[in-house]
Motif scaffolding. Structure first.
Motif, short mmCIF file in Angstrom:
data_model
loop_
_atom_site.label_atom_id
_atom_site.label_comp_id
_atom_site.label_asym_id
_atom_site.label_seq_id
_atom_site.Cartn_x
_atom_site.Cartn_y
_atom_site.Cartn_z
N THR A 69 0.86 -1.18 0.00
CA THR A 69 0.00 0.00 0.00
C THR A 69 0.89 1.23 0.00
O THR A 69 1.83 1.32 0.79
N ILE A 71 0.83 5.56 -0.10
CA ILE A 71 0.08 6.80 0.03
C ILE A 71 0.79 7.83 -0.84
O ILE A 71 1.99 8.06 -0.68
N GLU A 73 0.83 11.75 -2.23
CA GLU A 73 0.36 13.12 -2.08
C GLU A 73 0.53 13.79 -3.44
O GLU A 73 1.59 13.71 -4.05
N GLU A 99 -8.48 4.63 -2.45
CA GLU A 99 -9.17 5.78 -1.86
C GLU A 99 -8.51 7.05 -2.37
O GLU A 99 -7.30 7.06 -2.64
N TYR A 110 -4.67 13.18 -1.30
CA TYR A 110 -4.00 11.98 -0.80
C TYR A 110 -4.66 10.82 -1.52
O TYR A 110 -5.88 10.70 -1.53
N LYS A 112 -4.56 6.57 -1.94
CA LYS A 112 -4.12 5.29 -1.39
C LYS A 112 -4.20 4.27 -2.52
O LYS A 112 -5.26 4.09 -3.12
N TYR A 121 4.82 -0.38 -8.44
CA TYR A 121 4.58 1.04 -8.19
C TYR A 121 5.15 1.90 -9.31
O TYR A 121 4.51 2.83 -9.79
N SER A 140 5.49 10.18 -2.49
CA SER A 140 4.96 8.86 -2.13
C SER A 140 5.57 8.34 -0.84
O SER A 140 6.73 8.60 -0.53
N THR A 143 3.64 2.16 2.90
CA THR A 143 3.25 1.81 4.26
C THR A 143 3.99 0.53 4.66
O THR A 143 4.33 -0.29 3.82
N CYS A 146 -0.54 -2.12 8.26
CA CYS A 146 -1.81 -1.48 8.62
C CYS A 146 -2.15 -1.85 10.07
O CYS A 146 -2.24 -3.03 10.39
N GLN A 149 -7.99 -0.95 10.26
CA GLN A 149 -8.69 -0.81 9.00
C GLN A 149 -10.17 -0.92 9.28
O GLN A 149 -10.59 -1.73 10.09
#
Length: 156
Positions: A69, A71, A73, A99, A110, A112, A121, A140, A143, A146, A149
């Motif tokens: 995963t 994230i 920006e 998301e 942002y 996900k 990636y 980027s 992660t 988690c 969740q």
């Protein structure tokens, strides 16, 4: 339709369905202490009033070949309606995107995403994200794990 405040039984229904959205009405009624008919009516009312937006399955990213995963920006180069709409449509069409949040602060969004490691990636960036018009800058973060969740907790 008038939306009335949640009572304790409504909250129990919501908690039970949040824990297991596949609960049949008879099991749900038993869990919350109602007979099946009033339980069904309350559940339908909670759906109609928008407390329950839908039902979904939580899929295993790793088994589906996208264990990582990230994230991202994103800053857009402009903020006119056309750029915002184009960006929003593009994000909705990318299967890796889980998301998207419009945010305040240094970055506009942002995002996900689920990918297959650094190679996956890079592929996502080069062949998908960077082809979306209007992106000025991105940053980027992968992660590590988690810790929580799920959706909002039902208030007491």
């Amino acid at each position: 339709m008038e939306i009335r405040p949640l009572d304790d039984i409504d909250r129990r229904i919501l908690r039970s369905l949040q824990r297991d959205g596949r609960l049949g009405n008879n099991h749900l009624a038993e869990e919350v202490g109602l007979s099946p008919s009033p339980c069904w009516q309350r559940t339908r009312r909670l759906e109609a009033e928008g407390y329950i937006k839908g039902y979904t399955a939580v899929l295993d990213q790793e088994k589906l070949g996208a264990p990582e995963t990230v994230i991202i920006e994103v800053t857009l180069n402009r903020h006119d309606d056309a750029v915002l709409e184009t960006f929003g449509r593009a994000m909705a069409e990318l299967p890796e995107v889980l998301e998207v949040y419009l945010t305040t602060g240094e970055y506009d969004y942002y995002i996900k995403v689920a990918v297959d490691g650094t190679r996956g990636y890079e592929e996502f960036l080069r062949h998908k994200l960077y082809r979306v018009p209007g992106i000025q800058h991105s940053r980027s973060t992968f992660t590590l794990r988690c810790l929580k969740q799920g959706g909002i907790s039902v208030p007491a």
